[in-house]
Design a protein around this motif. Structure first.
Motif, PDB file in Angstrom:
ATOM      1  N   GLY A  88       0.810  -1.208   0.000  1.00  0.00           N
ATOM      2  CA  GLY A  88       0.000   0.000   0.000  1.00  0.00           C
ATOM      3  C   GLY A  88       0.847   1.263   0.000  1.00  0.00           C
ATOM      4  N   ALA A  89       1.902   1.257   0.818  1.00  0.00           N
ATOM      5  CA  ALA A  89       2.784   2.423   0.875  1.00  0.00           C
ATOM      6  C   ALA A  89       3.496   2.656  -0.453  1.00  0.00           C
ATOM      7  CB  ALA A  89       3.805   2.237   1.995  1.00  0.00           C
ATOM      8  N   LEU A  90       3.756   1.566  -1.170  1.00  0.00           N
ATOM      9  CA  LEU A  90       4.410   1.667  -2.480  1.00  0.00           C
ATOM     10  C   LEU A  90       3.404   1.912  -3.611  1.00  0.00           C
ATOM     11  CD1 LEU A  90       6.886  -1.310  -1.948  1.00  0.00           C
ATOM     12  CD2 LEU A  90       7.531   1.110  -2.157  1.00  0.00           C
ATOM     13  N   GLU A  91       2.123   1.958  -3.255  1.00  0.00           N
ATOM     14  CA  GLU A  91       1.028   2.184  -4.206  1.00  0.00           C
ATOM     15  C   GLU A  91       0.948   1.070  -5.241  1.00  0.00           C
ATOM     16  OE1 GLU A  91       1.551   6.157  -5.724  1.00  0.00           O
ATOM     17  OE2 GLU A  91       0.800   7.050  -3.861  1.00  0.00           O
ATOM     18  N   TRP A  92       1.106  -0.167  -4.745  1.00  0.00           N
ATOM     19  CA  TRP A  92       0.989  -1.347  -5.590  1.00  0.00           C
ATOM     20  C   TRP A  92      -0.365  -2.008  -5.328  1.00  0.00           C
ATOM     21  CZ3 TRP A  92       6.237  -4.214  -4.376  1.00  0.00           C
ATOM     22  CH2 TRP A  92       7.314  -3.448  -4.884  1.00  0.00           C
ATOM     23  N   SER A  93      -1.225  -2.022  -6.292  1.00  0.00           N
ATOM     24  CA  SER A  93      -2.513  -2.697  -6.118  1.00  0.00           C
ATOM     25  C   SER A  93      -2.365  -4.212  -6.293  1.00  0.00           C
ATOM     26  CB  SER A  93      -3.543  -2.156  -7.105  1.00  0.00           C
ATOM     27  OG  SER A  93      -3.106  -2.344  -8.441  1.00  0.00           O
ATOM     28  N   ARG A  94      -1.410  -4.624  -7.122  1.00  0.00           N
ATOM     29  CA  ARG A  94      -1.171  -6.041  -7.394  1.00  0.00           C
ATOM     30  C   ARG A  94       0.321  -6.217  -7.647  1.00  0.00           C
ATOM     31  NH1 ARG A  94      -2.861  -9.549 -12.060  1.00  0.00           N
ATOM     32  NH2 ARG A  94      -3.446 -11.588 -11.192  1.00  0.00           N
ATOM     33  N   PHE A  95       0.889  -7.306  -7.155  1.00  0.00           N
ATOM     34  CA  PHE A  95       2.341  -7.446  -7.221  1.00  0.00           C
ATOM     35  C   PHE A  95       2.727  -8.920  -7.181  1.00  0.00           C
ATOM     36  CE2 PHE A  95       0.898  -6.962  -2.905  1.00  0.00           C
ATOM     37  CZ  PHE A  95       1.632  -7.856  -2.151  1.00  0.00           C
ATOM     38  N   ASP A  96       3.974  -9.188  -7.559  1.00  0.00           N
ATOM     39  CA  ASP A  96       4.562 -10.517  -7.439  1.00  0.00           C
ATOM     40  C   ASP A  96       5.268 -10.604  -6.094  1.00  0.00           C
ATOM     41  OD1 ASP A  96       4.259 -11.670 -10.322  1.00  0.00           O
ATOM     42  OD2 ASP A  96       5.084  -9.659 -10.627  1.00  0.00           O
ATOM     43  N   LEU A  97       5.134 -11.743  -5.428  1.00  0.00           N
ATOM     44  CA  LEU A  97       5.705 -11.909  -4.095  1.00  0.00           C
ATOM     45  C   LEU A  97       6.700 -13.057  -4.098  1.00  0.00           C
ATOM     46  CD1 LEU A  97       5.666 -10.962  -1.146  1.00  0.00           C
ATOM     47  CD2 LEU A  97       3.797 -12.575  -0.736  1.00  0.00           C
ATOM     48  N   VAL A  98       7.870 -12.808  -3.507  1.00  0.00           N
ATOM     49  CA  VAL A  98       8.956 -13.783  -3.435  1.00  0.00           C
ATOM     50  C   VAL A  98       9.392 -13.875  -1.980  1.00  0.00           C
ATOM     51  CG1 VAL A  98      11.254 -14.407  -4.290  1.00  0.00           C
ATOM     52  CG2 VAL A  98       9.704 -13.043  -5.735  1.00  0.00           C
ATOM     53  N   GLY A  99       9.623 -15.092  -1.479  1.00  0.00           N
ATOM     54  CA  GLY A  99      10.087 -15.235  -0.107  1.00  0.00           C
ATOM     55  C   GLY A  99      11.012 -16.407   0.074  1.00  0.00           C
ATOM     56  N   HIS A 100      11.976 -16.236   0.977  1.00  0.00           N
ATOM     57  CA  HIS A 100      12.933 -17.301   1.317  1.00  0.00           C
ATOM     58  C   HIS A 100      12.896 -17.535   2.820  1.00  0.00           C
ATOM     59  CE1 HIS A 100      17.226 -18.420   2.538  1.00  0.00           C
ATOM     60  NE2 HIS A 100      16.768 -19.490   1.934  1.00  0.00           N
ATOM     61  N   ASP A 101      12.971 -18.816   3.236  1.00  0.00           N
ATOM     62  CA  ASP A 101      13.018 -19.155   4.644  1.00  0.00           C
ATOM     63  C   ASP A 101      11.778 -18.567   5.339  1.00  0.00           C
ATOM     64  OD1 ASP A 101      14.968 -20.246   6.910  1.00  0.00           O
ATOM     65  OD2 ASP A 101      14.355 -18.256   7.577  1.00  0.00           O
TER      66      ASP A 101
END
Length: 276
Positions: A88-101
């Protein structure tokens, strides 16, 4: 070129690194323990070069501006809320999410609770939580691998990890992460309250609600020499993704995939993003 960012949210100000044009397709990358956003430095830079807008935050407890004292403030609900707040702070309504561990665990839960916000999910090392739970219950190998999660909840863990100049923390990286980067992680976690905040992720306990099958297009990357996650949970993860799914196994790579095999992982990630 890597940028250093401060991202204000209702929970506090997150430190982050970023790269790429501000109007590029947004990608959020979540680090694990005992690391920080810079574990994604290679991927963030490459994504930026490819025209994506990539941002990796120092998560709750790792950012000095978001370091609450209560263990309950590190429950999964809050960690997932941080993902939404950052977007929300970055003004992204939709995004790709990546996570490790641990970042991978948060990413799985975010995909379950906010599928409408995610274009794709990429989980590195961490299997789907239900696959992991089943393996913990029925696979002796995984139960032994995960014993550290219970051990690290004890009150003397900070003292043990920082003993001998932080040598126990250094050994966790299995000499697969550059020494300078490990020095940086150790310096960060030696700040007052930092290691306690990071360990509070383990102490906060399991989420109260159950997670279901993930519907968003998902890439899961697992490495054969991962000390924390065995093949039982890794192979069972497919059962917990109802959307398009890709499983990639990296031979002879340890748990520290983003830094040990940066080129391989980045190539897989870019291919996944290009196809969805």
């Amino acid at each position: 070129m890597i940028e250093y960012l401060s991202i204000p949210t209702s929970a506090g100000v997150f430190d982050a690194i970023g790269a790429g044009p501000h109007d590029g397709r947004p990608v959020l990358l979540l680090h694990g323990f005992p690391e920080a956003a810079v574990e994604w430095e290679h991927q963030v830079a490459r994504l930026g070069d490819e025209g994506y807008r990539a941002v990796a935050p120092d998560q709750r407890g790792y950012s000095p501006g978001v370091r609450p004292a209560d263990v309950a403030d590190y429950e999964m609900d809050h960690l997932v809320d941080d993902v939404v707040a950052l977007a929300g702070a970055l003004e992204w309504s939709r995004f790709d999410l990546v996570g490790h561990d641990w970042g991978g665990a948060v990413a799985w839960w975010a995909a379950d609770r906010h599928p409408d916000r995610l274009r794709t999910l990429t989980a590195v090392s961490t299997p789907h939580p239900r696959a992991l739970g089943d393996a913990l219950a029925g696979d002796e190998d995984q139960a032994m691998r995960s014993q550290y999660m219970r051990d690290w909840r004890s009150s003397d863990t900070e003292k043990r990890m920082l003993a001998d100049g932080g040598e126990p923390l250094r050994r966790m990286f299995e000499w697969k992460v550059p020494r300078g980067r490990v020095d940086d992680y150790l310096a960060r976690l030696s700040e007052p309250g930092a290691l306690t905040a990071a360990l509070n992720w383990y102490r906060a306990g399991s989420p109260k609600a159950a997670i279901e099958a993930v519907t968003v297009p998902t890439l899961y990357v697992w490495s054969t020499e991962d000390v924390a996650f065995g093949s039982t949970a890794a192979l069972a993860t497919e059962q917990w993704v109802s959307g398009p799914y890709e499983f990639q196994m990296l031979e002879d790579i340890t748990h520290w995939v983003p830094e040990e095999a940066p080129e391989q992982l980045t190539a897989l990630l870019l291919d996944h993003l290009h196809r969805h």
